[in-house]
Design a protein around this motif. Structure first.
Motif, PDB file in Angstrom:
ATOM      1  N   GLU A 147      -3.579  -2.649  -8.990  1.00 17.95           N
ATOM      2  CA  GLU A 147      -2.164  -2.822  -8.690  1.00 17.95           C
ATOM      3  C   GLU A 147      -1.804  -4.305  -8.733  1.00 17.95           C
ATOM      4  O   GLU A 147      -2.529  -5.141  -8.227  1.00 17.95           O
ATOM      5  N   HIS A 160      -5.042  -4.347   0.465  1.00 20.52           N
ATOM      6  CA  HIS A 160      -3.719  -3.783   0.235  1.00 20.52           C
ATOM      7  C   HIS A 160      -3.773  -2.256   0.169  1.00 20.52           C
ATOM      8  O   HIS A 160      -2.987  -1.570   0.821  1.00 20.52           O
ATOM      9  N   HIS A 197      -2.207   0.622   2.882  1.00 22.82           N
ATOM     10  CA  HIS A 197      -1.300   1.719   2.520  1.00 22.82           C
ATOM     11  C   HIS A 197      -1.543   2.972   3.354  1.00 22.82           C
ATOM     12  O   HIS A 197      -0.676   3.840   3.434  1.00 22.82           O
ATOM     13  N   GLU A 230       5.816  -1.008  -0.045  1.00 20.56           N
ATOM     14  CA  GLU A 230       5.091  -2.156  -0.593  1.00 20.56           C
ATOM     15  C   GLU A 230       5.358  -3.428   0.220  1.00 20.56           C
ATOM     16  O   GLU A 230       4.465  -4.254   0.396  1.00 20.56           O
ATOM     17  N   TYR A 244       7.558  -6.547  -3.898  1.00 21.99           N
ATOM     18  CA  TYR A 244       6.300  -7.219  -3.588  1.00 21.99           C
ATOM     19  C   TYR A 244       6.484  -8.661  -3.131  1.00 21.99           C
ATOM     20  O   TYR A 244       5.557  -9.275  -2.661  1.00 21.99           O
TER      21      TYR A 244
HETATM   22 ZN    ZN Z   1       0.882  -1.054  -3.008  1.00 22.74          ZN
END
Ligand code: ZN
Lengths: 241, 728
Positions: free
Chosen positions: B561, B579, B583, B605, B673
């Motif tokens: 990602e 990361h 999640h 995100e 992001y």
């Molecule tokens: Zn993510």
């Protein structure tokens, strides 16, 4: 003389190959506009001179390839036979060659007009943008040096060994993909994407269109190189005939 | 002169021609473009196989095909012009000459491709290291590149023999190339003749479907180009005749057009009957459009399924035995649904063969089967077999149920004729011995029942109720276990990835993140009794990830990602691992979403990225976190601020929808992001520091409300206004 010029022009324009490349170029132009250009280049508007420069840079390889194919006609075997017939007329081969260059220039110009016309239509249709005045400089910056350089290179190459012309066409395609410094960046593909990011923003949030000296110098060098090559090709021709 | 001696002469001539050597050398250089700028195979997932095998080979495929097509035009034209002078060719020798000429070009191309494969072998071995896949390498060069170059030669020769004009043939070829590369066919593997569809490459889970579709499409185009070439042979001009008369005269050799038409027929047959993609509509249809009766006319007490995958062909053979009680006094027509790729071989009721109808009405992943069930107690046996098909809507990504030597995924219930009335189910699954099945449902028991002599093992799965087996993944999994004070976790990842995982010290990262998040926010609701299962699924099955109770499934592509932290450019970096595990809290534990997500970027995100930054800060120090997170966000936000459509949103509305969607896509990811994390960081300063912010986030996380957390919820919890968080 006008008559011969028109005759040459007709031979170029009614050629199946030109028609084919014309269509291909139009389709490619539309795809480039609706693909890469519509998002705006280097954060500028899609109809900024920067974005427009990139658009022309991306379509220029196709224009160049068409031009080089024009040049291949000059050196094909069939053409040599025609030449021997036409050379019985009163004027010199060099002058005759110049006349054909003029015909090629018109063909190249017509294709350029198509590429530009499509973009103007696109801008008007999508963005209702029709202030095309500030797009003139990028047009000039790319079309003229590209034409002169590749015409000269093509004629010189054609004189030495015609198949090289096809090699050059391939190189042109690769050329358009490689990152080059501004001096060497003939199509400006790298330049238009990176240079505006280094400029201060104007009141409308866009960097004003300006070109650094190195870019100018590059263009002039390409122009000069093309002129020299063309001259050499013409001059040498005179001697052999 | 015999054909062979013609061939020898022609081949010798080709290898002496300078222009051939030019084309060959350029073909050998073409794969370099795959290292530098041509990345068709790594758009979704930057795997080693994709970067070091598929991209260069695909660049070689494209470049080699163009070069050899041009060489073909050049060679044929040159020879033709030479022969013009002598009009003495008889029909036979013309045919022999042309075919030996084309065949010699095919041989020369094969030599060039084999040279390319050998030339790039050492470097590829060096770059792929432990992930080297010899079969894939052979596929890429000999399965994709070679046949494509051959097709290019045959097409070019055919076009030239029809038109006798180099430039016209070149234009027609260019048109064919552009067609293959245009966006209209980009998701159709069969129509992309020069740029085969390779939507992903898997390092750990095999590439069977991409290999199969690749080979299938290459065969199709070889057939089509060969038939066109055969058809063009009679068109070769003789005695100075024109195209029409030469063609008619040439066609007296009836076997030429006959063979050509047979090949064209085969090609069209292959196009129409391709076994990989189903014929559903491309939009996902809600389940109601495949109606299943709601008034029970029967009960299905039990189903026992045996599933025997053939992993080499990607097919399975299955038997489903149903114990049915038909409540009516007459025959009842019942509808079952199953994956469109299977065909029913036989249906019996109490041992007697009974009729059934395969409606072939593909919708989403399934089609319907109608079975006429006699009254009373019935033991219904359905035998079926075939290759699971990809849903048409996913034809560009080629993901879904798959049987392959490295990986098996049984998606949903589409691996057997499913019926929603089934009370109890049992599945017997026979797998290659190294594959270990794991269900995404934690309460489905998985038991090994036998080790067979043929290198397979048989597993038994039993869901607690119903005939729904969840999603089943089988691969050479290893279990990495981690325990912390509040929570324990097990991470199932492929054995091949173990080294990479250990390099980033995955167990330590898991422990750190679990510890941090459960201490700061609480345990995720799905981690009952503090247990969490993470399963890595292969990209052949899906992209992205999802969670069901106690289990979270991540596709291998999520480890790539683009999370905009500077050091995260390489795969499997600690930042991405952190990361993805975060999640489990933001995204899977609590979803963040907003009606305005499209414009304000509010999504899971943002908070995931923020939490990742906090963990990095704790682990590696403030300076590192600032440089790798905050500064990167800031530069992204600055970039966005200057973006034309961001400055003038009114222009976005003027764009035709398909273009606007693309522009929004690139804006959205920066919003999600980078901009949102910056806003959260600003909020953190405004509410009075990290501890304060942690309290607020804990409050949001432990809130019993099941709705997604909106931006307004977040602002309320912080006591801030939207304006206060605007970035300058
Ligand atoms: Zn993510």
């Amino acid at each position: 003389m006008i008559k011969i010029f028109l005759y040459e022009l007709r031979r170029i324009l009614t050629n199946k190959f030109f028609v084919g490349l014309f269509i291909v170029t139009c389709i490619y132009s539309w795809q480039t506009l609706s693909g890469d250009i519509i998002t705006g280049v280097a954060n500028t508007a899609p109809f900024s001179a920067w974005s427009y420069g990139l658009y022309l840079g991306k379509t220029a390889p196709l224009l160049v390839i068409t031009l080089l194919f024009f040049v291949t006609f000059l050196y094909s075997r069939k053409e040599k036979q025609v030449q021997s017939i036409t050379s019985t007329t009163s004027f010199s081969p060099a002058r005759y060659c110049l006349l054909r260059c003029a015909a090629m220039a018109v063909g190249y110009l017509l294709l350029s007009v198509a590429v530009i016309g499509i973009s103007f239509f696109f801008y008007d249709w999508v963005f209702q943008f029709s202030d095309f005045g500030n797009l003139l400089l990028p047009i000039l910056l790319i079309l003229l040096p590209t034409f002169v350089f590749f015409l000269g290179l093509g004629m010189a190459a054609g004189r030495i060994f015609p198949p090289i012309l096809y090699g050059i066409m391939l190189l042109v395609l690769i050329f358009g993909q490689i990152a080059l410094p501004p001096v060497a960046d003939l199509f400006g593909i790298q330049f238009y994407q990176s240079y505006p990011l280094t400029l201060p923003l104007g009141a409308d949030g866009e960097p004003a269109f300006s070109v650094p000296a190195s870019f100018w110098i590059g263009k002039i060098l390409y122009l000069a190189a093309g002129g020299l090559l063309m001259f050499a090709a013409l001059f040498k021709k005179k001697r052999t005939y | 002169m015999s054909f062979l001696s013609y061939l020898r002469v022609e081949t010798g001539r080709i290898f002496r021609s300078r222009i051939f050597w030019l084309a060959a050398v350029l073909t050998l250089c073409a794969p370099i473009a795959g290292y530098l700028f041509y990345f068709p195979a790594t758009l979704n997932h930057e795997s080693s196989i994709g970067l070091w095998i598929a991209n260069p080979a695909l660049a070689g495929t494209f470049g080699g095909t163009v070069l050899f097509a041009l060489l073909t035009l050049y060679e044929l034209d040159r020879v033709y012009r030479k022969e013009m002078a002598s009009l003495t060719d008889t029909i036979v020798s013309t045919l022999m000459l042309s075919s030996s000429r084309t065949l010699s070009l095919l041989l020369a191309a094969a030599a060039a491709v084999v040279c390319a494969a050998v030339l790039y072998l050492p470097y590829t071995l060096y770059r792929t290291g432990a992930l080297w896949d010899g079969g894939y390498y052979l596929f890429a060069y000999l399965g994709l590149m070679l046949p494509t170059v051959w097709s290019g030669i045959l097409l070019a020769a055919a076009l030239y023999q029809f038109t006798r004009r180099v430039e016209l043939s070149a234009v027609l070829l260019t048109a064919l190339v552009l067609l293959s590369m245009s966006q209209y066919v980009s998701d159709q593997f069969l129509l992309r003749w020069i740029n085969p569809l390779v939507p992903w490459c898997s390092d750990y889970f095999g590439n069977l479907r991409v290999i199969q579709t690749g080979l299938y499409s290459r065969l199709l185009w070889l057939l089509l180009s060969a038939s066109l070439w055969l058809l063009s042979l009679p068109a070769i001009r003789k005695y100075g005749y024109g195209l029409g008369r030469s063609f008619l005269k040439g066609c007296r050799k009836i076997y030429l057009p006959f063979t050509a038409f047979v090949l064209i027929g085969c090609g069209f047959g292959m196009y129409l009957c391709q076994p990989f993609i189903n014929h559903s509509q491309m939009e996902y249809a809600s389940f109601s459009s495949h109606p299943m009766s709601t008034e029970p006319k029967l009960t299905i007490d039990e189903v026992e399924i045996t599933c025997k995958p053939n992993v080499m062909t990607g097919t399975q053979q299955g038997t489903a035995t149903y114990k049915i009680f038909n409540l009516e006094k007459e025959d009842v027509v019942e509808t079952f649904i199953m994956n469109c790729g299977y065909t029913i071989d036989k249906v019996t009721a109490n041992g007697e063969t009974i009729p059934y109808t395969d409606l072939n009405n593909d919708l989403n992943f399934e089609k319907q089967i109608e079975v006429t069930i006699p009254p009373g107690y019935v033991t219904l046996v359905m035998e079926y077999s075939g290759m699971p098909q990809v849903w048409n809507g996913l034809r560009g990504s080629l993901t879904g149920t798959v049987f392959s030597p490295e990986f098996i995924s049984l998606e949903m219930c589409d691996f057997y004729p499913y019926h929603s009335f089934i009370e109890h189910g049992k599945l017997e699954l026979t797998l290659p011995e190294k594959l270990i099945p794991i269900s995404n449902w934690v309460d489905i028991e998985v038991n090994l029942i036998s080790e067979n002599t043929d290198g397979t093992r048989t597993w038994e799965l039993e869901p607690p109720r119903g005939g729904y087996f969840g999603n089943l993944y089988a691969a050479e999994y290893i279990a990495l276990e981690t325990e912390t004070e509040n929570i324990s976790a097990v991470f199932y990842c492929p054995k091949k990835q173990q080294a990479a995982m250990e390099e980033v010290n995955i167990q330590q990262i898991l422990a750190d993140v679990l510890e941090y998040c459960s201490a700061h926010y609480g345990t995720p609701p799905f981690a009952e009794e503090g247990k969490l299962r993470l399963i890595e699924a292969g990209i052949p099955a899906m992209m992205g990830g999802y969670a069901v109770d106690q289990t979270s499934i991540m596709s291998e592509n999520t480890f790539y990602e683009k999370i905009y932290t500077a050091s995260a450019e390489t795969a499997n970096s600690p930042e991405i691992m952190i990361h993805e595990i975060v999640h489990q809290w933001w995204g899977l534990g609590k979803n963040l979403y907003d009606d305005n997500t499209a414009s304000n970027g509010w999504s899971s995100e943002g908070l995931t990225t923020y939490t990742t930054y906090r963990i990095i800060k704790e682990k590696y120090g403030e300076e590192y976190a600032k440089e790798h997170c905050v500064d990167v966000w800031q530069s992204q936000a600055d970039y966005l601020k200057n973006n034309f459509y961001f400055r003038y949103p009114e222009y976005l509305d003027r764009l035709p929808e398909q273009y606007a969607a693309r522009v929004r896509g690139s804006v959205d990811s920066i919003m999600m992001y980078s901009v949102v994390p910056l806003k959260i960081l600003k909020a953190e300063k405004l509410v009075g520091g990290e501890e304060k912010m942690d309290e607020i986030l804990k409050g949001l996380f432990t809130n019993q409300n099941l709705n997604p957390i909106t931006y307004a919820d977040f602002l309320d919890a912080c006591g801030l206004t939207e304006e206060a968080l605007e970035l300058d």
